[in-house]
Scaffold this active site. Structure first.
Site, PDB file in Angstrom:
ATOM      1  N   TRP A   1       7.313  12.535  -4.479  1.00 44.12           N
ATOM      2  CA  TRP A   1       7.059  13.951  -4.802  1.00 44.12           C
ATOM      3  C   TRP A   1       7.608  14.834  -3.669  1.00 44.12           C
ATOM      4  CZ3 TRP A   1       4.458  17.972  -2.485  1.00 44.12           C
ATOM      5  CH2 TRP A   1       4.156  19.080  -3.287  1.00 44.12           C
TER       6      TRP A   1
ATOM      7  N   ASP B   1      -0.254   6.798  -6.633  1.00 41.85           N
ATOM      8  CA  ASP B   1       1.087   6.474  -6.150  1.00 41.85           C
ATOM      9  C   ASP B   1       2.066   7.620  -6.426  1.00 41.85           C
ATOM     10  OD1 ASP B   1       3.032   4.943  -4.939  1.00 41.85           O
ATOM     11  OD2 ASP B   1       3.539   3.839  -6.770  1.00 41.85           O
ATOM     12  N   GLY B   2       3.031   7.796  -5.505  1.00 40.91           N
ATOM     13  CA  GLY B   2       4.101   8.762  -5.740  1.00 40.91           C
ATOM     14  C   GLY B   2       4.127   9.952  -4.805  1.00 40.91           C
ATOM     15  N   ASN B   3       3.258   9.952  -3.803  1.00 38.88           N
ATOM     16  CA  ASN B   3       3.242  11.089  -2.858  1.00 38.88           C
ATOM     17  C   ASN B   3       4.585  11.249  -2.148  1.00 38.88           C
ATOM     18  OD1 ASN B   3       0.556  11.282  -3.454  1.00 38.88           O
ATOM     19  ND2 ASN B   3      -0.188  10.564  -1.483  1.00 38.88           N
TER      20      ASN B   3
ATOM     21  N   ARG C   1       1.919  -1.959 -11.887  1.00 38.14           N
ATOM     22  CA  ARG C   1       1.334  -3.148 -11.245  1.00 38.14           C
ATOM     23  C   ARG C   1       0.032  -2.759 -10.557  1.00 38.14           C
ATOM     24  NH1 ARG C   1       6.485  -2.568  -8.488  1.00 38.14           N
ATOM     25  NH2 ARG C   1       6.208  -1.130  -6.756  1.00 38.14           N
TER      26      ARG C   1
ATOM     27  N   ALA D   1      -3.998  -2.601   2.501  1.00 42.48           N
ATOM     28  CA  ALA D   1      -3.805  -3.357   3.748  1.00 42.48           C
ATOM     29  C   ALA D   1      -2.305  -3.506   4.018  1.00 42.48           C
ATOM     30  CB  ALA D   1      -4.480  -4.723   3.627  1.00 42.48           C
ATOM     31  N   GLU D   2      -1.534  -3.663   2.945  1.00 45.01           N
ATOM     32  CA  GLU D   2      -0.080  -3.843   3.089  1.00 45.01           C
ATOM     33  C   GLU D   2       0.613  -2.543   3.518  1.00 45.01           C
ATOM     34  OE1 GLU D   2      -1.935  -5.014   0.547  1.00 45.01           O
ATOM     35  OE2 GLU D   2      -1.835  -7.114   1.144  1.00 45.01           O
ATOM     36  N   ASN D   3       0.032  -1.395   3.136  1.00 46.67           N
ATOM     37  CA  ASN D   3       0.608  -0.099   3.552  1.00 46.67           C
ATOM     38  C   ASN D   3       0.609   0.043   5.079  1.00 46.67           C
ATOM     39  OD1 ASN D   3      -0.897   1.857   0.858  1.00 46.67           O
ATOM     40  ND2 ASN D   3       1.135   0.921   0.961  1.00 46.67           N
TER      41      ASN D   3
HETATM   42  C1  FPP Z   1       1.020   6.187  -2.258  1.00 49.44           C
HETATM   43  O1  FPP Z   1       2.146   7.002  -2.416  1.00 49.44           O
HETATM   44  C2  FPP Z   1      -0.016   6.943  -1.566  1.00 49.44           C
HETATM   45  C3  FPP Z   1      -0.508   6.610  -0.355  1.00 49.44           C
HETATM   46  C4  FPP Z   1      -0.100   5.412   0.398  1.00 49.44           C
HETATM   47  C5  FPP Z   1      -1.516   7.478   0.286  1.00 49.44           C
HETATM   48  C6  FPP Z   1      -2.554   8.049  -0.623  1.00 49.44           C
HETATM   49  C7  FPP Z   1      -3.233   9.118   0.066  1.00 49.44           C
HETATM   50  C8  FPP Z   1      -3.626  10.298  -0.469  1.00 49.44           C
HETATM   51  C9  FPP Z   1      -3.537  10.609  -1.903  1.00 49.44           C
HETATM   52  C10 FPP Z   1      -4.113  11.390   0.389  1.00 49.44           C
HETATM   53  C11 FPP Z   1      -5.430  11.417   1.028  1.00 49.44           C
HETATM   54  C12 FPP Z   1      -6.480  10.564   0.629  1.00 49.44           C
HETATM   55  C13 FPP Z   1      -7.717  10.668   1.176  1.00 49.44           C
HETATM   56  C14 FPP Z   1      -8.702   9.639   0.900  1.00 49.44           C
HETATM   57  C15 FPP Z   1      -8.113  11.769   2.059  1.00 49.44           C
HETATM   58  P1  FPP Z   1       3.490   6.581  -1.678  1.00 49.44           P
HETATM   59  O2  FPP Z   1       3.488   7.216  -0.334  1.00 49.44           O
HETATM   60  O3  FPP Z   1       3.631   5.103  -1.683  1.00 49.44           O
HETATM   61  O4  FPP Z   1       4.556   7.284  -2.597  1.00 49.44           O
HETATM   62  P2  FPP Z   1       5.995   6.723  -2.986  1.00 49.44           P
HETATM   63  O5  FPP Z   1       5.791   5.479  -3.805  1.00 49.44           O
HETATM   64  O6  FPP Z   1       6.554   7.845  -3.786  1.00 49.44           O
HETATM   65  O7  FPP Z   1       6.735   6.497  -1.700  1.00 49.44           O
END
Ligand code: FPP
Length: 235
Positions: free
Chosen positions: A17, A12-14, A179, A58-60
């Site tokens: 970031w 989590d956190g992409n 969570r 699934a919720e994403n």
């Molecule tokens: C949650 O961070 C992350 C995701 C919904 C995507 C995860 C995907 C990767 C790490 C990249 C690629 C993976 C594969 C299998 C090739 P968020 O977007 O909810 O971050 P936020 O909470 O800061 O908004």
């Protein structure tokens, strides 16, 4: 140092970031993919046997189409560029989640990757894409009801998408939240949890080492009582 046999990570956190760097969310996911590749290879090199990564819930799937299209393109890129690497690293790929929620191209490449790596014996990389634990449990309950007989715990677990994969010993969630977000709810009954403040793209291999050292210091009691040397009883 005692290692978890099965490590699970909620990445989590992409988005945050990327936002902090005034970049589009897609840049956070790209950086997250680089991290995910390096972290999983590091874990296998240390001797972890199973690494399960929550790549999309699934919720994403209710996120804006633009973000989802970017993520699906990233998954396709991952499968296109990394399956050979998994084969040469002797790692087996498993993809769990609901294929009906995903574009056919993602499902096709995932199945091809699973087939190409099925002989891998050094470790198993499990990617959860379009995955929801409640959905998984409900599907298993429905299958059990149709079967018409009472099941043992092992028989029920075999109806889950993680059939054949041991329960996670250790679960790390990055990105500050504390969570499970519908991830492996049945399987994590006795999993040790670790929450990191770091956003996933900034979670380094050294951070993983520190988390694993924390795991090594834990006593897993599975609800039983142990008596410590100073006479304290705990469960
Ligand atoms: C949650 O961070 C992350 C995701 C919904 C995507 C995860 C995907 C990767 C790490 C990249 C690629 C993976 C594969 C299998 C090739 P968020 O977007 O909810 O971050 P936020 O909470 O800061 O908004």
């Amino acid at each position: 140092m005692e290692l978890p046999r099965h490590l699970a990570v909620i990445m989590d956190g992409n988005g945050r970031w990327a936002k902090r760097r005034m970049l589009p969310r897609s840049a956070g996911h790209r950086k997250g993919m680089d991290r995910m590749i390096s972290l999983s290879e590091h874990a296998f090199d240390l001797g972890v046997e199973y690494v399960t990564l929550y790549a999309l819930s699934a919720e994403n799937l209710s996120r804006p189409k633009e973000e989802l299209d970017g993520l699906f393109a990233l998954f396709c890129k991952y499968f296109g560029e990394n399956v050979e690497r998994l084969v040469s690293g002797n790692i087996r790929l498993r993809v769990i989640g609901d294929p009906a929620l995903l574009p056919p191209e993602v499902v096709r490449l995932a199945r091809e990757g699973e087939k190409a790596t099925e002989k891998g014996t050094r470790g198993t990389l499990v990617l959860a894409i379009g995955y929801g634990a409640r959905q998984e449990i409900l599907a298993a309950v429905n299958a059990a009801v149709h079967g018409g007989k009472e099941l043992t715990r092992e028989e029920f677990a075999a109806l889950l998408q993680t059939d054949g994969i041991p329960d996670p010993d250790f679960l790390i969630r990055t990105g500050k939240e504390k969570r499970l977000s519908n991830f492996l709810l049945w399987q994590c009954a006795y999993t040790e949890l670790f929450f990191s403040e770091k956003l996933f793209p900034a979670f380094t291999n050294a951070d993983l080492d520190r988390a694993l050292a924390d795991y090594a210091g834990r006593e897993r009691r599975y609800g039983k009582i142990t008596v410590s040397t100073d006479g304290d009883r705990s469960c």
